[in-house]
Enzyme design. Structure first.
Site, PDB file in Angstrom:
ATOM      1  N   CYS A 102      77.543 -37.918  31.924  1.00 55.29           N
ATOM      2  CA  CYS A 102      76.481 -38.369  31.018  1.00 55.29           C
ATOM      3  C   CYS A 102      76.851 -39.714  30.433  1.00 55.29           C
ATOM      4  O   CYS A 102      77.464 -39.782  29.381  1.00 55.29           O
ATOM      5  CB  CYS A 102      76.297 -37.370  29.895  1.00 55.29           C
ATOM      6  N   VAL A 103      76.524 -40.772  31.110  1.00 56.67           N
ATOM      7  CA  VAL A 103      76.826 -42.090  30.558  1.00 56.67           C
ATOM      8  C   VAL A 103      75.528 -42.855  30.401  1.00 56.67           C
ATOM      9  O   VAL A 103      74.614 -42.659  31.174  1.00 56.67           O
ATOM     10  CB  VAL A 103      77.812 -42.842  31.455  1.00 56.67           C
TER      11      VAL A 103
END
Lengths: 103, 411
Positions: A102-103
């Site tokens: 999750c970036v």
């Protein structure tokens, strides 16, 4: 996209070797994929793969930490089962997409 | 009188309070904001403190200055949410009833989750820079440090502001160069990801920059514990890295109050619909910013873009209409690269960061995935924009949903 032959069938895979169609997966496909990277799958491996497939179906991103809390295997155990890429290799062998961060 | 309660007066909660206060009839609605702390921190500024670029006074202001006076602001810890009965219990037993609840309680660093992190070297040779105390302690350490092995390590995903550790090593390279001791400082970047960044095109650009600056990258390193006596970090597969000073991103988790309320996942983030921003479990609960589990960056820019979508959907919910606004995970991050330059990335759930110009196609003034002086000025200006425009919920000249205009596709 590329194609690979696993368990006697020609299957679509991504450039990194992940199955394109999750429905193509079977235990035999997983065993053939494992052989390619010099691994032999044990019942414990399959238990992890089944867990990953089930969790993946819920749509919530998988993390190493989450697998470590699954009760099937702890994080160290996961590394022992899939050396060098606990979540990447196990996801590939489980026939689910490459884990996203999750970036 | 109908009630909207906002939990948290950080970036997300403050923006939402301002937006709602402007739009809702004050005779009909009462807006309440709850937060346990009185100080608002400009968190993007923490990064600059270790290098003496910002002082403590540059990053703090009273929270109350940013909440409209017609909004009921309560400073208190929150015990729990009882979502079945639409109630929030504050510490000491006070109860708030709500018609709609907005959870904006953020994410916190949890150094105690990793064995050996909060041990005898904590704030002596092991530091975080995600808290004001950590950033100030590190500033003091760097002032007198004469060189050695500097290791920047990320513990776990997700974490707040995914580009900050990269910026940290770029700024460290510049800082020690200017001090004249760069040849005595060995910088290593350690990450559980398989590269400097998760998205391929940005990883390529950033990896080249890291190489150019002589910063080593150790990917796929998942920290199991920190050995304080031998001064090394040890991974689950028994790799070891020695350090003289360790700067670390501790594990991030949602607020403990979320856990007490039974509303979180295994890391206390609230399961949230990534498009509507409504809680998966309750129709009158929305989640904004780092507190949710939506698969995008935990960053103020995301909260800002998401606030517009949440506002639309909350209005729809109030009027009994379907929630039509859909968030796309839009994030926009300036990356300080040292020596007065910066890079910029703009992306969403499905489109990775691409090269191009921003926000005006072909004009800029900012260059996407480029290392320029103008991008650095963007970051510098942003502190002013943050305090004066963003928190107050005013419009910025950037659309909430990501635009492909000005972006070049790469094969």
């Amino acid at each position: 996209m590329a194609q690979k032959t696993y368990s006697g069938k020609t299957l679509e895979v991504t450039n990194e070797g992940y199955l394109v169609n999750q429905a193509d997966w079977s235990k035999e496909v997983a065993a053939d994929m494992a052989k390619e990277i010099g691994m032999e799958l044990t019942p414990k491996h399959y238990e992890v793969l089944e867990y990953l497939r089930k969790e993946n179906a819920t749509g919530i991103p998988l993390t190493i930490r989450k697998v470590g809390k699954s009760g099937i295997v702890d994080i160290k155990g996961l590394y022992d089962l899939f050396p060098g890429g606990p979540l990447k290799f196990s996801s590939k062998l489980a026939g689910i997409p490459k884990p996203v961060s999750c970036v | 009188m109908r009630q909207i309660v906002i939990l948290g007066a950080g970036t997300a909660g403050t923006m939402m309070a301002n937006k709602l206060y402007k739009s809702l009839n004050s005779g009909e609605w009462r807006i309440t904001v709850v937060d346990q702390h009185k100080t608002h921190y400009y968190q993007p500024g923490f990064l600059f403190i270790p290098f003496g670029i910002y002082k403590k006074e540059d990053v703090i202001k009273p929270k109350a200055d940013f909440i409209p006076s017609g909004v009921n602001l309560i400073f208190s810890s929150i015990d729990r949410i009882e979502a079945n009965s639409n109630k929030v219990f504050l510490e000491g037993g006070k109860v708030l009833n709500y018609d709609y609840l907005i959870i904006a309680s953020g994410t916190k660093t949890c150094p105690e989750e990793t064995p050996g992190m909060k041990d005898k070297l904590w704030y002596k040779e092991i530091f975080d820079f995600y808290t004001i105390d950590g950033a100030l302690a590190l500033q003091n350490f760097f002032k007198y440090w004469e060189g050695g092995k500097l290791v920047m390590a990320i513990t776990e995903l997700p974490y707040k502001c995914p580009v900050a550790p990269l910026e940290f090593v770029f700024l460290a390279d510049a800082y020690f160069t200017e001090k004249g001791i760069r040849d005595k400082v060995d910088i290593t970047y350690v990450t559980p990801m398989s590269g400097a960044f998760t998205k391929p095109i940005a990883t390529k650009m950033l990896s080249e920059l890291l190489k150019e600056k002589n910063i080593k990258v150790v990917p796929d390193f998942y920290i199991e514990h920190i050995d304080n006596d031998e001064k090394k970090i040890v991974s689950y597969d028994n790799q070891e890295i020695d350090f003289d000073v360790l700067t670390i991103v501790p594990m991030n988790m949602g607020d403990k109050m979320i856990e007490r309320s039974g509303l979180g996942d295994d890391m206390n983030f609230v399961p949230t619909n990534k498009e509507t921003l409504r809680s998966d479990a309750f129709e009158n609960i929305f989640v904004l910013g780092d507190a949710s589990n939506i698969p995008t960056s935990k960053a103020g820019s995301v909260a800002h873009f998401a606030a517009e979508i949440l506002f639309e959907n909350l209005m729809s919910a109030i009027e009994g209409r379907p929630l039509y606004a859909k968030f796309d995970g839009h994030a926009n991050c300036y990356i300080e690269t040292g020596f007065g330059k910066g890079a910029l990335i703009d992306f969403n759930y499905t489109t990775e960061p691409l090269p191009g110009t921003f926000p005006l196609p072909g004009i800029g003034p900012f260059g996407l995935l480029e290392n320029t002086k103008m991008n650095h000025y963007g970051k510098v200006m942003f502190r002013w924009i943050y305090w004066h425009i963003l928190l107050k919920g005013k419009e910025l000249p950037v659309e909430p949903l990501m635009s492909m205009a000005g972006k070049k596709t790469v094969n």
